[in-house]
Enzyme design. Structure first.
Site, PDB file in Angstrom:
ATOM      1  N   CYS B 101     -81.289 -10.659 132.633  1.00 22.95           N
ATOM      2  CA  CYS B 101     -80.399 -10.648 133.803  1.00 22.95           C
ATOM      3  C   CYS B 101     -79.038 -10.018 133.482  1.00 22.95           C
ATOM      4  O   CYS B 101     -78.970  -8.828 133.179  1.00 22.95           O
ATOM      5  CB  CYS B 101     -80.274 -12.066 134.363  1.00 22.95           C
ATOM      6  SG  CYS B 101     -79.605 -12.147 136.044  1.00 22.95           S
ATOM      7  N   ALA B 102     -77.961 -10.787 133.548  1.00 25.17           N
ATOM      8  CA  ALA B 102     -76.640 -10.241 133.244  1.00 25.17           C
ATOM      9  C   ALA B 102     -76.375 -10.170 131.744  1.00 25.17           C
ATOM     10  O   ALA B 102     -75.467  -9.443 131.301  1.00 25.17           O
ATOM     11  CB  ALA B 102     -75.557 -11.102 133.901  1.00 25.17           C
TER      12      ALA B 102
END
Lengths: 185, 185
Positions: B101-102
């Site tokens: 994800c991030a």
């Protein structure tokens, strides 16, 4: 006003099935309360510890009650009079009763709320439903106010269906895209 | 001897991305330790509270380090010297460094361990990787010892790939079937 959903965690809950509806419904601005059965710090099947928002008391009003699977979590839910009473309370009001994995067969079926309805559950639990329930082989089944699903790999579809019902199809589609729910495991 | 994996939770972690690798790897009998950044009771982006197994100290030996995404969780991981040192320690030994994800863009990229490699991350984070990294649009990317993935909807594929690498393809396929990882969200 935001909709309100209760996720009940008993010791031995399935991790993905418990956490996915909390994540997805809170993204949809549903007020989700995690209620621990007889305690606030609840341990999963594989010893993940979640601190519930409150200890479960009998639920008389909410828009949805959500039961994760996992063992012995599902059996612990089934053995609780507070859980069974809460399911019946909400079912009588036509509110959403949702269960996944072992919980449709081990909790919802004995409670009677599935009688005359179709449902699904974890593969192998079919014979536990009894002959008043039509068991179907689909990832998520909606029959009236009852929502059932199969296991960890269907938890995201289960949670997105809950959003569709409680909030709307547009929000469910927005989350499906934002959460990248487009891949198979 | 069982393999050992560390999942690091910082306040603001993404719920599904944190819990899915713990669930799947423990099913595969990997010893998973949940390490909380600066605390044991860690809160997710949407206020789910998980009690970590321990408070994070510098990791010098493990078979894998796993970084969930979520905001501000990924930025909290990136701002931690203990996290960055632990990533470098394990990378130097050729151990698995995994992020989703991030976290690929906000934690792994600044740490330098992705330089010259290909990786993926949450859509929109591409420009954060800088020009030493080749960003590709795939649910899970393996380049040498580095494993990256995109978001909640790819967390199960990410976790099953970790099982494939740490334990073997046969166990990963068995879990894929048992967990019903055959449906799209």
């Amino acid at each position: 006003m935001n909709k309100k959903a209760i996720v009940i965690l008993a010791d031995g809950f399935e991790e993905i099935e418990a956490v996915t509806p909390v994540d997805v419904l809170r993204r949809a601005r549903v007020d989700v309360i995690i209620a621990g059965l007889s305690k606030k710090l609840v341990s999963s099947t594989r010893n993940l510890k979640i601190e519930a928002d409150m200890e479960l008391t009998e639920i008389t009003d909410a828009d949805a009650i959500i039961l994760p699977g996992g063992m012995p979590g599902a059996k612990n839910l089934a053995n609780s009079k507070i859980v069974l009473k809460s399911i019946k309370n909400l079912n009588e009001k036509g509110r959403i009763v949702a269960a996944i994995c072992a919980s449709p067969a081990f909790v919802l079926a004995p409670s009677g709320v599935l009688d005359g309805k179709k449902a699904t559950g974890y593969p192998g639990t079919e014979q536990e439903f009894g002959d008043k329930i039509t068991v179907v082989d689909e990832p998520v089944v909606v029959d009236g106010n009852i929502l059932t699903s199969r296991g960890p790999g269907t938890a995201l579809a289960f949670a997105l269906k809950l959003v569709e019902i409680l909030v709307g199809r547009e929000k469910a589609e927005e989350l499906r895209e934002n959460m990248l729910a487009v891949y198979k495991g």
